[in-house]
Scaffold this active site. Structure first.
Site, PDB file in Angstrom:
ATOM      1  N   GLU A 124       0.827  -1.197   0.000  1.00 42.04           N
ATOM      2  CA  GLU A 124       0.000   0.000   0.000  1.00 42.04           C
ATOM      3  C   GLU A 124       0.863   1.249   0.000  1.00 42.04           C
ATOM      4  O   GLU A 124       1.771   1.384   0.824  1.00 42.04           O
ATOM      5  CB  GLU A 124      -0.909   0.039   1.236  1.00 42.04           C
ATOM      6  CG  GLU A 124      -2.004  -1.013   1.247  1.00 42.04           C
ATOM      7  CD  GLU A 124      -2.860  -0.941   2.502  1.00 42.04           C
ATOM      8  OE1 GLU A 124      -3.933  -1.553   2.503  1.00 42.04           O
ATOM      9  OE2 GLU A 124      -2.455  -0.269   3.474  1.00 42.04           O
ATOM     10  N   CYS A 125       0.578   2.166  -0.914  1.00 34.57           N
ATOM     11  CA  CYS A 125       1.167   3.499  -0.929  1.00 34.57           C
ATOM     12  C   CYS A 125       2.706   3.427  -0.845  1.00 34.57           C
ATOM     13  O   CYS A 125       3.352   3.016  -1.797  1.00 34.57           O
ATOM     14  CB  CYS A 125       0.574   4.346   0.183  1.00 34.57           C
ATOM     15  SG  CYS A 125       0.682   6.127  -0.116  1.00 34.57           S
ATOM     16  N   GLY A 126       3.314   3.802   0.280  1.00 32.25           N
ATOM     17  CA  GLY A 126       4.763   3.747   0.398  1.00 32.25           C
ATOM     18  C   GLY A 126       5.319   2.359   0.165  1.00 32.25           C
ATOM     19  O   GLY A 126       6.434   2.214  -0.355  1.00 32.25           O
ATOM     20  N   MET A 151       4.139   0.281  -1.995  1.00 37.35           N
ATOM     21  CA  MET A 151       4.169   0.159  -3.445  1.00 37.35           C
ATOM     22  C   MET A 151       5.368   0.913  -4.026  1.00 37.35           C
ATOM     23  O   MET A 151       6.053   0.400  -4.934  1.00 37.35           O
ATOM     24  CB  MET A 151       2.868   0.690  -4.049  1.00 37.35           C
ATOM     25  CG  MET A 151       2.815   0.648  -5.566  1.00 37.35           C
ATOM     26  SD  MET A 151       1.211   1.157  -6.250  1.00 37.35           S
ATOM     27  CE  MET A 151       1.248   2.926  -5.855  1.00 37.35           C
ATOM     28  N   THR A 171      -1.370  -0.783  -4.529  1.00 34.13           N
ATOM     29  CA  THR A 171      -2.259   0.358  -4.740  1.00 34.13           C
ATOM     30  C   THR A 171      -1.858   1.496  -3.824  1.00 34.13           C
ATOM     31  O   THR A 171      -1.210   1.285  -2.796  1.00 34.13           O
ATOM     32  CB  THR A 171      -3.728  -0.031  -4.467  1.00 34.13           C
ATOM     33  OG1 THR A 171      -4.567   1.107  -4.670  1.00 34.13           O
ATOM     34  CG2 THR A 171      -3.901  -0.530  -3.033  1.00 34.13           C
TER      35      THR A 171
END
Length: 432
Positions: free
Chosen positions: A319-321, A323, A410
């Site tokens: 997730e986010c970081g 990714m 994501t």
């Protein structure tokens, strides 16, 4: 019906000092030997870190849309059965958002304390306080606290500006040196704030001279209990990256994995630790990976263990970081380009302007999975989304969800208890 003193800490806007005040009240009563449970309204990872240090217990999210009314009711009922005091910190201004902090407070009958930052303000303080108190008839208003007061004379002017019938709870002074430091995603992480406990103790000392030194009114919470989910992850071993670079984790998410039957272990990519050899799945949460890009990219032991894990087609949820860490390259805020792990095709660029902030949901084969997004980076990739989230209120297209090999990635931070079956599918490597 469980009963417990409770207070909702709202404000006239963001950056008024809600977290400082909530933490101060929590630390004051915890020092008295009371068991304090604190909640945060909406999606947030940073404020809860501070609040957990203040009260000594994990801080869970409450939100009528993301968490759901029934789940909020169950979380509050459980806290009321165990605690001597419940505090709920709001988000943004009291009436901002759909649903708002006020909606949450009204739904469960929790009285509201309004925090107003008073820099550059005198008698207008009374007008703002009056407006907050009377804007909605269904809201129980406990009182108002003046924050960041400049002097004794300033405090006197503020108190005299309060209309008759409105409770003035006192003030906190600029001289107290209790304000919490911030960076681009919000407050600085608790572990990185020098002298945080001394700061919290000073804040608690300041609260002791206000009416908030006493317990708030008792609230009658409706008895409720969450449904026990099926053990869809029974026996599965999930490794979770957890350090200053990967720290944006909802406690409720980890609780859910455990209730689904998973065994949890944590490791630190910043410390160059390898994933446990027997891990069946890997979770790379968000955090401040962008602040540690060079170190993360050079930590070969962690990098090689993640590569081996994904080469063995074991599930990875990023997730986010998390990714960003898996991408080919990343450009930091100073314009320096870093080689990252190369497990996902793409390049991310950090920027000084917010790229996206929104509550979102993704519609899966198992139904909707709620969450939010909040990031300053942009992504260039040839990967094609397998799903696209939608905005909570407008329905507009939101974050993409990518799947490459055994990796699901994501920008969206999902709140897994909103859909346990979808969460289980993620860690079993099944299609969503």
């Amino acid at each position: 019906m469980p009963d417990c003193p409770a207070l909702f800490i709202g404000a006239s806007a963001s950056h008024q000092g809600k977290t400082t005040v909530t933490a101060a009240i929590a630390r004051h009563h915890a020092r008295r030997g009371l068991k304090v449970r604190v909640f945060k309204t909406g999606p947030d990872f940073l404020d809860p870190m501070i609040l957990e240090r203040a009260c000594g217990a994990p801080v869970y999210s409450l939100h009528l849309w993301m968490v759901g009314r029934d789940a909020c009711r169950a979380l509050l009922a459980q806290a009321a059965r165990e605690a001597d005091l419940i505090l709920i910190e709001g988000v943004m201004g009291l009436f901002d958002g759909t649903p708002s902090s006020a909606d949450l407070a009204a739904a469960f009958g929790v009285p509201v304390l309004a925090v107003i930052g008073t820099h550059g303000m005198a008698q207008t303080f009374g007008a703002i306080a009056f407006g907050l108190a009377h804007y909605r008839e269904d809201l129980e208003f406990n009182g108002v606290l003046a924050n960041r007061v400049a002097s004794a004379r300033h405090a006197q002017m503020l108190s005299e500006a309060i209309p008759q019938g409105l409770r003035y709870c006192g003030h906190l002074s600029n001289a107290d040196d209790i304000a919490l430091p911030e960076r681009h995603l919000g407050l600085t992480q608790a572990a990185e704030v020098t002298g945080l406990d001394k700061r919290l103790d000073r804040a608690a000392d300041a609260i002791a001279s206000t009416t908030l030194a006493e317990l708030p009114p008792i609230v009658h919470f409706e008895d409720a209990a969450p449904e026990a989910p099926s053990r869809l992850l029974d026996g599965l071993h999930i490794a979770i990256a957890c350090d200053a670079a990967f720290s944006f984790i909802y406690p409720a998410n980890i609780d859910l994995l455990a209730s689904l039957g998973a065994r949890i272990s944590k490791f630190s990519p910043l410390a160059n630790e390898a994933i446990p050899d027997n891990a069946d799945a890997l979770y790379l949460p968000g955090g401040y990976a962008e602040l540690h890009a060079a170190r993360l990219a050079s930590n070969a032991r962690t990098r090689d263990s993640i590569k081996q894990h994904s080469d063995n087609t074991k599930p990875v949820v990023a997730e986010c970081g998390g990714m960003l860490y898996l991408l080919d390259t990343f450009t930091d805020i100073e314009g320096k380009r870093h080689q990252m792990l190369g497990a996902l095709k793409g390049h991310a660029t950090m920027q000084r302007r917010l790229a996206r902030l929104a509550m979102q949901r993704v519609d899966t084969l198992h139904g909707p999975l709620t969450g939010h997004t909040f990031h300053y980076s942009t992504l260039e990739t040839t990967m094609q989304p397998v799903l696209t989230a939608s905005h909570a209120t407008t329905g507009a297209a939101g974050e993409a969800l990518y799947h490459q090999s055994s990796i699901t990635a994501t920008y969206m931070h999902a709140y897994w208890p909103s859909n346990p079956a979808a969460a289980a599918a993620l860690f079993r490597g099944e299609p969503l």
